[in-house]
Design a protein around this motif. Structure first.
Motif, PDB file in Angstrom:
ATOM      1  N   LEU A   1      -6.252-105.928  -6.522  1.00  0.00           N
ATOM      2  CA  LEU A   1      -6.429-104.489  -6.386  1.00  0.00           C
ATOM      3  C   LEU A   1      -6.242-104.101  -4.930  1.00  0.00           C
ATOM      4  CD1 LEU A   1      -9.618-104.075  -8.613  1.00  0.00           C
ATOM      5  CD2 LEU A   1      -7.262-103.583  -9.289  1.00  0.00           C
ATOM      6  N   ASP A   2      -5.482-103.043  -4.707  1.00  0.00           N
ATOM      7  CA  ASP A   2      -5.266-102.507  -3.363  1.00  0.00           C
ATOM      8  C   ASP A   2      -5.721-101.057  -3.322  1.00  0.00           C
ATOM      9  OD1 ASP A   2      -4.165-104.827  -2.430  1.00  0.00           O
ATOM     10  OD2 ASP A   2      -2.083-104.195  -2.693  1.00  0.00           O
ATOM     11  N   TYR A   3      -6.466-100.717  -2.275  1.00  0.00           N
ATOM     12  CA  TYR A   3      -6.886 -99.336  -2.053  1.00  0.00           C
ATOM     13  C   TYR A   3      -6.418 -98.929  -0.657  1.00  0.00           C
ATOM     14  CZ  TYR A   3     -10.065-100.921  -5.738  1.00  0.00           C
ATOM     15  OH  TYR A   3     -10.589-101.460  -6.887  1.00  0.00           O
ATOM     16  N   THR A   4      -5.697 -97.818  -0.573  1.00  0.00           N
ATOM     17  CA  THR A   4      -5.090 -97.408   0.690  1.00  0.00           C
ATOM     18  C   THR A   4      -5.299 -95.919   0.920  1.00  0.00           C
ATOM     19  OG1 THR A   4      -3.360 -99.079   0.380  1.00  0.00           O
ATOM     20  CG2 THR A   4      -2.982 -97.418   2.069  1.00  0.00           C
ATOM     21  N   VAL A   5      -5.688 -95.567   2.134  1.00  0.00           N
ATOM     22  CA  VAL A   5      -5.734 -94.166   2.556  1.00  0.00           C
ATOM     23  C   VAL A   5      -4.870 -94.052   3.813  1.00  0.00           C
ATOM     24  CG1 VAL A   5      -7.984 -93.639   1.577  1.00  0.00           C
ATOM     25  CG2 VAL A   5      -7.856 -94.575   3.880  1.00  0.00           C
ATOM     26  N   THR A   6      -4.083 -92.981   3.886  1.00  0.00           N
ATOM     27  CA  THR A   6      -3.187 -92.783   5.017  1.00  0.00           C
ATOM     28  C   THR A   6      -3.281 -91.346   5.504  1.00  0.00           C
ATOM     29  OG1 THR A   6      -1.304 -92.190   3.617  1.00  0.00           O
ATOM     30  CG2 THR A   6      -1.579 -94.521   4.170  1.00  0.00           C
ATOM     31  N   ALA A   7      -2.999 -91.170   6.776  1.00  0.00           N
ATOM     32  CA  ALA A   7      -2.923 -89.846   7.398  1.00  0.00           C
ATOM     33  C   ALA A   7      -1.685 -89.823   8.289  1.00  0.00           C
ATOM     34  CB  ALA A   7      -4.175 -89.546   8.217  1.00  0.00           C
ATOM     35  N   TYR A   8      -0.860 -88.809   8.106  1.00  0.00           N
ATOM     36  CA  TYR A   8       0.386 -88.688   8.857  1.00  0.00           C
ATOM     37  C   TYR A   8       0.486 -87.284   9.436  1.00  0.00           C
ATOM     38  CZ  TYR A   8       5.426 -88.044   9.613  1.00  0.00           C
ATOM     39  OH  TYR A   8       6.650 -87.756  10.148  1.00  0.00           O
ATOM     40  N   ARG A   9       0.894 -87.183  10.688  1.00  0.00           N
ATOM     41  CA  ARG A   9       1.121 -85.882  11.311  1.00  0.00           C
ATOM     42  C   ARG A   9       2.385 -85.936  12.162  1.00  0.00           C
ATOM     43  NH1 ARG A   9      -1.033 -81.035  12.318  1.00  0.00           N
ATOM     44  NH2 ARG A   9      -0.565 -79.994  14.304  1.00  0.00           N
ATOM     45  N   SER A  10       3.184 -84.881  12.055  1.00  0.00           N
ATOM     46  CA  SER A  10       4.400 -84.772  12.843  1.00  0.00           C
ATOM     47  C   SER A  10       4.468 -83.382  13.459  1.00  0.00           C
ATOM     48  CB  SER A  10       5.633 -85.012  11.964  1.00  0.00           C
ATOM     49  OG  SER A  10       6.823 -84.820  12.702  1.00  0.00           O
ATOM     50  N   GLU A  11       4.765 -83.352  14.745  1.00  0.00           N
ATOM     51  CA  GLU A  11       4.983 -82.102  15.460  1.00  0.00           C
ATOM     52  C   GLU A  11       6.392 -82.137  16.046  1.00  0.00           C
ATOM     53  OE1 GLU A  11       1.944 -81.586  18.349  1.00  0.00           O
ATOM     54  OE2 GLU A  11       0.380 -81.122  16.868  1.00  0.00           O
ATOM     55  N   GLU A  12       7.182 -81.131  15.681  1.00  0.00           N
ATOM     56  CA  GLU A  12       8.579 -81.097  16.090  1.00  0.00           C
ATOM     57  C   GLU A  12       8.883 -79.759  16.756  1.00  0.00           C
ATOM     58  OE1 GLU A  12      11.208 -82.175  12.910  1.00  0.00           O
ATOM     59  OE2 GLU A  12       9.718 -83.462  11.967  1.00  0.00           O
ATOM     60  N   ALA A  13       9.795 -79.806  17.720  1.00  0.00           N
ATOM     61  CA  ALA A  13      10.177 -78.591  18.438  1.00  0.00           C
ATOM     62  C   ALA A  13      11.643 -78.668  18.837  1.00  0.00           C
ATOM     63  CB  ALA A  13       9.304 -78.395  19.676  1.00  0.00           C
TER      64      ALA A  13
END
Length: 834
Positions: A400-412
């Motif tokens: 069993l695998d449990y995964t939490v992820t957070a991703y943020r991208s700021e582009e200009a």
């Protein structure tokens, strides 16, 4: 006297023979410094019979001198290790070997079948070269660039994006250790992208599927790339320095204390894997036709940490089956494993344009564009990704695998560029005193481009995955999982472009002559719920059936989607119990919900009344492994057909995909992919890839019927070939060749003519020469130094990646090519240490 002379000859012959051989010996131990006996010692690519280590772990091999040998050490309960060594005459090499002890779930517990992990997939194709060798190929800085080179899916050496079987750049899934990766949204050109995401110095395995992949993988129309990073076993590192790339990577493992050598108890351990890269195209960009001050700076930092708590004593439980047999289920040594992964990248591209001179046309009629410009272009992409994973193994049957992820991208995107241009006709008459000079002015005008574009995206996700081996014969295995994804996108677009090519800035209606005006603001929040179940059924020793179902609910479009998928693998030929020739058939449905760019019109407004695109795959493939010249080769081929529904038409400008969300289309794609890889030269991996494609689409509501899609590349060929000096294999050379027939393009923002014209073919040859210094330190230090001199674009091919459109004084339009890099030299040094 005669006997004395004969004795002297025999003695001289004995010492002469001794001088032509050497000895390799040592002890084989595990990570706890304990001897490992009965280790199989094989000298690869020779006819020597295998040896075995004794009770003290000692081994002894006598070999001819002045040759490089690869010696493999293997044991059923330990990991395999390979020693590469040059044997010196009349010399004894003392080479201790350390083999990592396998966990119970990694060993062959029942019968001869080894349980596979969560990433096992018969339909996936493994990279033809190792990640370590891939990093030595010119301009291959990531797994994405490697896939583009192998599949022939790129016509842009600046970009890490690739097309697969008629799809665009947005249709490919990329995973790193099971974490989905996103690419920049605002990138317009390949030189703005910077590095591909994956770090080859940290990579253990690269697998990809160009279609027909299983239900375990996500929701895109074309392909999936699955990259797995290493779990370190000992300290090692890499330092790379060059004109383009600089990188540092180090890894290691910290083991706890051994508790009891007589039991199965095993200490907890901590591993770390860290990589940093710095990449600058400034040297290459200076070879472009647009001169100016280029200041690109791309860098990233990635880190992977794992911790395994101290293990308890290994146990097992028995269960009596209905037939009276005993089913034994072992409890693993490592029941829990904690993994954390972090990545931070910052890509800055700054350009102060000054001038440009482009000559284009044919031998009979040629033109020249001169541009003088001032201002600046600045793009910035900053992304951060964090993930936590818990792996739980109640027993060897269940993971069993449990995964939490957070991703943020700021582009200009920030640019203000003003320029003036002069379009002239060029004298093409051979022998003329004015040959190659400008003879007639066709147009003169000004350009002004302005943009203040900002985008931020946040993605939060939580998923659970499982793998369950149903029975002790391992004929039935279930894969299942669920995932929740939250996305938040904020976009602010302010962009316009002015072209004055007829001496007037104001048109006949009194409006400014804007060729493009984009103004829009958007804030989208959506939730996606995903689930899958897949059954792997071993019907017989030669036949495997994978079938499954994938479900998705996307609240932005209020869709509930079901996607059945299946793969059938038939082993035609077996050698030594391993399949050498396999026939593969696959079929399935693949959806791609619109994320953001699909909603956006060319003027920046949104059309949220969209539905997910759909592709139905049908694939017939052959995977054939064979031996040639006593070396292993593999031939991989697939014949495919894709039925495309509910398509959102688009146009491609460099790497920028611009959708027309108010239109809808249906289409198809069919073709053939074939790849051959192996060691054409002993000890050096090479490959050749050929791709045939035909893809078309029919716009709903028009009367034009099926037309070629922007990515309709009929033929592509690529190969990578290595060679080495027979007398000194540390001197190597390699050549990388890519050919791709022209893609389709048309005037910007003219929908009916998007694919009216064709690009010239893309042709590029890179050549490299390298020298390897194997230092072989006894304990710590530098293991090897790899130095290479590379020639990019050997034949100085002017490859076209896009066009700018210029209007002359008579209001005629000219497509002026934007060409890629010219011939350049590059030098790199890679040092490996331990």
């Amino acid at each position: 006297m005669k006997h004395v002379f004969l004795s002297l000859c025999l003695i001289a012959g004995f010492f002469s023979a001794l001088a032509q051989s050497g000895v390799v010996k040592g002890k084989v131990k595990n990570e706890f410094n304990e001897p490992v006996h009965n280790v199989k010692v094989e000298v690869l690519e020779t006819e020597l019979l295998p040896r075995y280590s004794n009770e003290e772990g000692e081994y002894f091999v006598k070999l001819l001198s002045d040759r490089v040998y690869r010696i493999r050490f293997s044991h059923p309960t330990h990991d395999t290790s390979i020693l590469e060594i040059r044997v010196k005459p009349a010399f004894t090499h003392n080479e201790p070997i350390v083999l990592r002890t396998l966990n119970v779930d990694e060993q062959q517990i029942i019968g001869q079948q080894k349980p596979t992990d969560m990433n096992s997939e018969e339909q996936m194709e493994v990279s033809p070269v190792s990640a370590e060798d891939a990093s030595k190929i010119a301009l291959i800085t990531s797994a994405e660039r490697l896939v583009a080179a192998v599949t022939g899916g790129t016509n842009n050496e600046f970009s890490s994006q690739y097309r697969v079987r008629g799809g665009n750049f947005d249709e490919n899934l990329v995973y790193v250790n099971g974490i989905e990766i996103y690419r920049p949204f605002l990138a317009r050109s390949g030189q703005q992208e910077g590095l591909g995401f994956s770090n080859l110095n940290m990579t253990q395995e690269i697998k990809f599927s160009t279609g027909g992949f299983s239900a375990r993988y996500g929701d895109r129309l074309s392909s999936v790339l699955d990259v797995t990073y290493r779990t370190p076993r000992s300290f090692r590192g890499t330092v790379e320095m060059g004109l383009l790339t600089n990188s540092l990577h180090f890894e290691g493992a910290a083991l706890g204390k051994k508790q009891d050598s007589s039991s199965y108890k095993r200490p907890g351990n901590f591993t770390y894997l860290v990589g940093a890269r710095q990449f600058s195209f400034r040297y290459v960009l200076n070879s472009l036709e647009s001169s100016g001050n280029y200041q690109p700076n791309f860098g990233d930092l990635q880190a992977l940490f794992t911790y395994t708590p101290p293990a308890k004593k290994r146990t097992f439980k028995e269960k009596v089956q209905n037939d009276g047999s005993i089913d034994t289920v072992y409890l693993p040594l490592e029941r829990l494993k904690l993994t954390s992964y972090f990545a931070l990248s910052r890509n800055n591209y700054l350009f102060y344009p000054e001038a440009r001179v482009t000559t284009f046309g044919t031998v009979q009629q040629a033109f020249r564009l001169r541009v003088a410009a001032e201002g600046r272009e600045f793009t910035r992409y900053t992304t951060g990704l964090g993930a936590l994973m818990l792996t739980h193994r109640p027993n060897t049957r269940l993971r069993l695998d449990y995964t939490v992820t957070a991703y943020r991208s700021e582009e200009a995107e920030l640019f203000d560029v003003e320029g003036g241009y002069l379009l002239s006709e060029v004298n093409t008459q051979l022998g003329s005193d004015e040959f190659g000079e400008e003879t007639y002015t066709l147009g003169i005008g000004t350009l002004f481009n302005h943009a203040r574009n900002y985008l931020s995206i946040d993605v939060l996700s939580a998923q659970a995955r499982g793998e369950w081996t149903v029975d002790k014969s391992r004929r039935h295995r279930l894969f299942f999982g669920g995932k929740y994804v939250y996305q938040s996108i904020a976009d602010d677009l302010k962009e316009y472009a002015i072209k004055d090519s007829a001496k007037y800035l104001v048109d006949s209606t009194g409006q400014f002559g804007l060729v493009e005006y984009i103004r829009g603001q958007a804030f989208l929040q959506n939730n996606t719920y995903k689930a899958y179940i897949q059954h792997r059924w071993l019907l017989s020793d030669k036949l495997i059936l994978n079938y499954g179902l994938r479900a998705l609910y996307y609240d932005q479009t209020e869709e509930f989607l079901i996607a059945p998928r299946a793969q059938l693998i038939y082993g035609i030929r077996y050698v030594g119990g391993e399949p050498k020739t396999r026939l593969r058939m696959a079929a399935g449905v693949y959806h791609q919900p619109p994320l953001y760019r699909e909603f956006r019109r060319l003027d920046g407004t949104l059309n949220l009344d969209l539905k997910s695109q759909r592709s139905t795959h049908a694939i017939l493939g052959l995977d054939h492994q064979f031996q040639l010249w006593n070396r292993d080769f593999r031939f991989f081929s697939e014949l495919y057909y894709k039925k495309l529904d509910n398509l959102i038409p688009y146009e491609v400008q460099n790497v920028r995909v611009r959708y027309y969300p108010d239109r809808s289309a249906k289409g198809y794609a069919y073709g053939l992919d074939a790849r051959l890889h192996g060691q054409f030269i002993k000890g050096a991996d090479s490959w050749v890839s050929i791709n045939l494609l035909n893809t078309r689409e029919d716009i709903m509501g028009d009367t034009l019927g099926y037309l070629r899609r922007p990515t309709d590349q009929r033929f592509s060929l690529s190969f990578y070939f290595q060679d080495e000096l027979p007398i000194n294999p540390t001197f190597k050379s390699h050549v990388n060749f890519v050919y791709g027939s022209g893609l389709r393009f048309g005037p910007p923002q003219v929908f009916d003519k998007r694919t009216e014209y064709g690009y010239p073919s893309y042709q590029r040859v890179d050549l490299g020469f390298s020298k390897v210094f194997n230092l072989k330190p006894k304990n710590k230090g530098i293991e090897s130094i790899w130095a290479t001199l590379e020639i990019f674009n050997l034949f100085q091919r002017a490859n076209t990646v896009s066009y700018i459109w210029i209007t002359d004084l008579e209001n005629r339009q000219f497509a002026v090519p934007n060409n890629l890099s010219a011939r350049l030299l590059n030098f790199r040094v890679i040092m490996k240490f331990k």
